[in-house]
Design a protein around this motif. Structure first.
Motif, PDB file in Angstrom:
ATOM      1  N   SER A 325     -35.523 -67.174  17.101  1.00 12.07           N
ATOM      2  CA  SER A 325     -36.854 -66.646  16.802  1.00 12.07           C
ATOM      3  C   SER A 325     -37.240 -65.496  17.720  1.00 12.07           C
ATOM      4  O   SER A 325     -38.153 -64.729  17.413  1.00 12.07           O
ATOM      5  CB  SER A 325     -37.903 -67.764  16.883  1.00 12.07           C
ATOM      6  OG  SER A 325     -38.109 -68.188  18.218  1.00 12.07           O
ATOM      7  N   ASN A 343     -35.089 -60.593  11.312  1.00 11.20           N
ATOM      8  CA  ASN A 343     -35.081 -62.048  11.192  1.00 11.20           C
ATOM      9  C   ASN A 343     -35.919 -62.479   9.999  1.00 11.20           C
ATOM     10  O   ASN A 343     -36.778 -61.736   9.523  1.00 11.20           O
ATOM     11  CB  ASN A 343     -35.713 -62.680  12.435  1.00 11.20           C
ATOM     12  CG  ASN A 343     -34.703 -62.968  13.527  1.00 11.20           C
ATOM     13  OD1 ASN A 343     -33.613 -62.402  13.540  1.00 11.20           O
ATOM     14  ND2 ASN A 343     -35.072 -63.833  14.437  1.00 11.20           N
ATOM     15  N   GLU A 345     -39.039 -64.602   8.988  1.00 12.61           N
ATOM     16  CA  GLU A 345     -40.238 -65.011   9.713  1.00 12.61           C
ATOM     17  C   GLU A 345     -40.085 -66.464  10.168  1.00 12.61           C
ATOM     18  O   GLU A 345     -39.674 -67.326   9.395  1.00 12.61           O
ATOM     19  CB  GLU A 345     -41.470 -64.878   8.827  1.00 12.61           C
ATOM     20  CG  GLU A 345     -42.776 -65.211   9.531  1.00 12.61           C
ATOM     21  CD  GLU A 345     -43.983 -65.067   8.626  1.00 12.61           C
ATOM     22  OE1 GLU A 345     -45.122 -65.140   9.136  1.00 12.61           O
ATOM     23  OE2 GLU A 345     -43.792 -64.883   7.398  1.00 12.61           O
ATOM     24  N   THR A 346     -40.405 -66.722  11.440  1.00 10.28           N
ATOM     25  CA  THR A 346     -40.145 -68.041  12.012  1.00 10.28           C
ATOM     26  C   THR A 346     -41.333 -68.526  12.838  1.00 10.28           C
ATOM     27  O   THR A 346     -41.884 -67.776  13.636  1.00 10.28           O
ATOM     28  CB  THR A 346     -38.886 -68.000  12.909  1.00 10.28           C
ATOM     29  OG1 THR A 346     -37.767 -67.545  12.134  1.00 10.28           O
ATOM     30  CG2 THR A 346     -38.565 -69.374  13.478  1.00 10.28           C
ATOM     31  N   TRP A 347     -41.706 -69.792  12.618  1.00  8.51           N
ATOM     32  CA  TRP A 347     -42.740 -70.431  13.432  1.00  8.51           C
ATOM     33  C   TRP A 347     -42.071 -71.370  14.422  1.00  8.51           C
ATOM     34  O   TRP A 347     -41.260 -72.221  14.028  1.00  8.51           O
ATOM     35  CB  TRP A 347     -43.714 -71.222  12.560  1.00  8.51           C
ATOM     36  CG  TRP A 347     -44.581 -70.350  11.708  1.00  8.51           C
ATOM     37  CD1 TRP A 347     -45.776 -69.798  12.048  1.00  8.51           C
ATOM     38  CD2 TRP A 347     -44.304 -69.930  10.366  1.00  8.51           C
ATOM     39  NE1 TRP A 347     -46.268 -69.040  11.007  1.00  8.51           N
ATOM     40  CE2 TRP A 347     -45.392 -69.115   9.951  1.00  8.51           C
ATOM     41  CE3 TRP A 347     -43.263 -70.166   9.462  1.00  8.51           C
ATOM     42  CZ2 TRP A 347     -45.452 -68.541   8.696  1.00  8.51           C
ATOM     43  CZ3 TRP A 347     -43.321 -69.593   8.209  1.00  8.51           C
ATOM     44  CH2 TRP A 347     -44.389 -68.801   7.831  1.00  8.51           C
ATOM     45  N   SER A 354     -48.665 -72.690  16.085  1.00  5.49           N
ATOM     46  CA  SER A 354     -47.625 -72.655  15.054  1.00  5.49           C
ATOM     47  C   SER A 354     -47.403 -74.044  14.470  1.00  5.49           C
ATOM     48  O   SER A 354     -47.224 -74.209  13.252  1.00  5.49           O
ATOM     49  CB  SER A 354     -46.309 -72.122  15.627  1.00  5.49           C
ATOM     50  OG  SER A 354     -46.446 -70.776  16.028  1.00  5.49           O
ATOM     51  N   GLN A 406     -39.614 -71.957   8.643  1.00 12.19           N
ATOM     52  CA  GLN A 406     -39.510 -70.648   7.997  1.00 12.19           C
ATOM     53  C   GLN A 406     -40.042 -70.733   6.571  1.00 12.19           C
ATOM     54  O   GLN A 406     -40.077 -71.822   5.985  1.00 12.19           O
ATOM     55  CB  GLN A 406     -38.039 -70.192   7.966  1.00 12.19           C
ATOM     56  CG  GLN A 406     -37.461 -69.953   9.350  1.00 12.19           C
ATOM     57  CD  GLN A 406     -35.956 -69.710   9.323  1.00 12.19           C
ATOM     58  OE1 GLN A 406     -35.254 -70.193   8.448  1.00 12.19           O
ATOM     59  NE2 GLN A 406     -35.475 -68.960  10.293  1.00 12.19           N
TER      60      GLN A 406
END
Length: 475
Positions: A325, A343, A345-347, A354, A406
């Motif tokens: 991430s 990438n 999108e990533t939490w 998040s 994601q």
């Protein structure tokens, strides 16, 4: 229109017209008799069974070995698309190698506040034994697999980085050999870049990473856990194709400060060890004392510069999905450039805000374990039942730092061959990258994995996925 056909299809545009990349193939395909194609499809299955290209499924009571399904419709990429991809891949793997060097030395990226120190604390992939150690040639990531997904004509994203022991290259090679054997006339009509020289390129790249003590013609060996490992076929295949020795731990010992291989005339030193054994089992004197898969004392030889281990111990930290991430920041920190390949999108669920968003939107997201692989330990919200979502919610609340989330991407589709004709299925792509002091070498193609079930987004072979030949067209 079904769910799959609503996505970006790589063969046909929204009007049903054939895209440029597939024009030559479709012209050939439309001229074939359907009975002939069905016979060839059955022939491909028989070829893979006869060759013994299988993988093991762990944790199941049924047969240990399974055939990975092969689909004979190729996935095709234009020369222009491949040029753009290779620039982004080269940038990314170079940044990963620099990142690993920094993590095991001054940790400038942490000092600069660009990466939280907590990502190293209590991280099982982080190896304190590598701190201050300089691998031969400064190379940590000798072989890398970058998993890519596509959502539109020019929209490629990196889904995962595989810097530890990326697998699947034998399927890339066997898929091509099978296609060329079945349809030789097709390759005379459509100019496709070769992948068959990968073993030669791998051998050359590994030899270039030999330690200073090596002779002019370094000895390269492939270390396998043995015949019961899920990827043993690939270990044996690559050793054979490279002309390298295939060894197990029982074949090796440390003699006179070198890792040496038992042979008919005694013991012979090994210069480069392409290991397919996890860090934990590599050296029972340094890591897991109960390991019978590694070589006692190999880490001492490695520290002294007496052998190259590919990939270097400790590279698994770059596979961590929490580290992933931060890859945009990592690429920019070490290259001074914005990432050419973005990438997904990533939490980060370790972050309270998040986590709240993820818990509120579980039914729409894909949630993954930070150390997970093979499609295990993940939740695909849109296809999960209420019970599965409720169970996963408890896992998230108990250990949020173990997960990232994601969005559910609209992955591109490629057609597969079915009894009723061509049908779109979701795909990803794993190009294979070699790195040595001579630079970065990317084989034009890679392993395309395909979700054979209609609507499925999971392409992993362990979860019912298959593979395709990947064509990069010549200029």
């Amino acid at each position: 229109m079904d769910r799959d056909s609503a996505k970006f299809d790589e063969m046909r545009d929204e009007h049903g017209d054939v895209r440029e990349a597939y024009s030559g193939y479709c012209e050939w395909y439309d001229g074939q008799e359907k009975g002939y194609l069905k016979r060839k499809d059955a022939e491909a299955d028989e070829t893979f069974r006869r060759t013994g290209i299988t993988f093991n499924v762990y944790g199941e009571n049924e047969a240990e070995e399974r055939l990975i399904p092969f689909d004979m419709v190729p996935r095709i990429i234009t020369a222009g698309e491949w040029r753009r991809l290779t620039r982004g891949i080269e940038q990314r793997v170079s940044a990963i190698n620099s990142f690993l060097y920094d993590l095991y030395h001054r940790q400038e990226i942490i000092r600069a506040g660009r990466l939280p120190a907590r990502l190293l604390r209590d991280n099982e992939a982080w190896l304190p034994h590598m701190v201050g150690l300089n691998p031969p040639g400064g190379i940590y990531t000798h072989i890398v697999g970058i998993d890519l997904v596509r959502t539109g004509p020019n929209d490629f994203f990196v889904l995962e980085d595989n810097a530890r022991t990326p697998s699947g290259v034998s399927y890339m090679l066997e898929n091509r050999e099978t296609m060329m054997s079945m349809f030789p006339e097709l390759f005379s009509r459509v100019p496709v870049e070769t992948v068959s020289d990968y073993p030669r390129r791998l051998a050359r790249s590994l030899a270039a990473c030999a330690p200073e003590c090596a002779k002019s013609d370094p000895t390269v060996a492939v270390l396998t856990p043995g015949i019961y490992n899920s990827a043993f076929y690939e270990h044996a295949f690559l050793a054979d194709q490279m002309g390298a020795e295939l060894v197990e731990a029982s074949d090796l010992r440390v003699v006179d400060g070198r890792v040496q291989m038992r042979c008919t005339e005694g013991y012979q030193p090994i210069d480069v060890l392409y290991r397919r054994v996890d860090d934990e089992y590599l050296d029972p004197l340094t890591f897991n004392p109960g390991s019978v898969l590694g070589i006692p004392g190999i880490m001492d030889v490695y520290r002294a510069g007496g052998i190259t281990i590919a990939n270097a111990p400790g590279t698994g930290i770059a596979d961590d999905k929490a580290i992933y991430s931060f890859m945009p920041e990592i690429v920019e920190f070490y290259t001074g450039e914005k990432p050419l390949l973005p990438n997904v999108e990533t939490w980060r669920c370790a972050d309270p805000e998040s986590l709240k968003y993820v818990l509120d939107n579980l039914s729409e997201l894909v949630v993954k374990e930070v150390h997970g692989s093979g499609g295990y330990g993940m939740l695909i919200g849109p296809t999960a039942s209420r019970r599965e979502i409720a169970q996963f919610r408890k896992k998230l609340e108990a250990k949020p730092q173990n997960y990232i989330a994601q969005p559910t991407l609209s992955l591109s589709t490629c057609p597969i061959f079915t009894k009723k004709g061509l049908a779109p299925r979701h795909v990803d792509l794993r190009p294979f990258v070699l790195m040595s002091p001579n630079g970065v070498d990317i084989t034009p193609g890679g392993l395309t994995r395909v979700a054979l079930k209609k609507g499925s987004l999971v392409v992993n072979s362990s979860q019912g996925g298959g593979t395709k030949d990947t064509w990069v067209l010549k200029e």
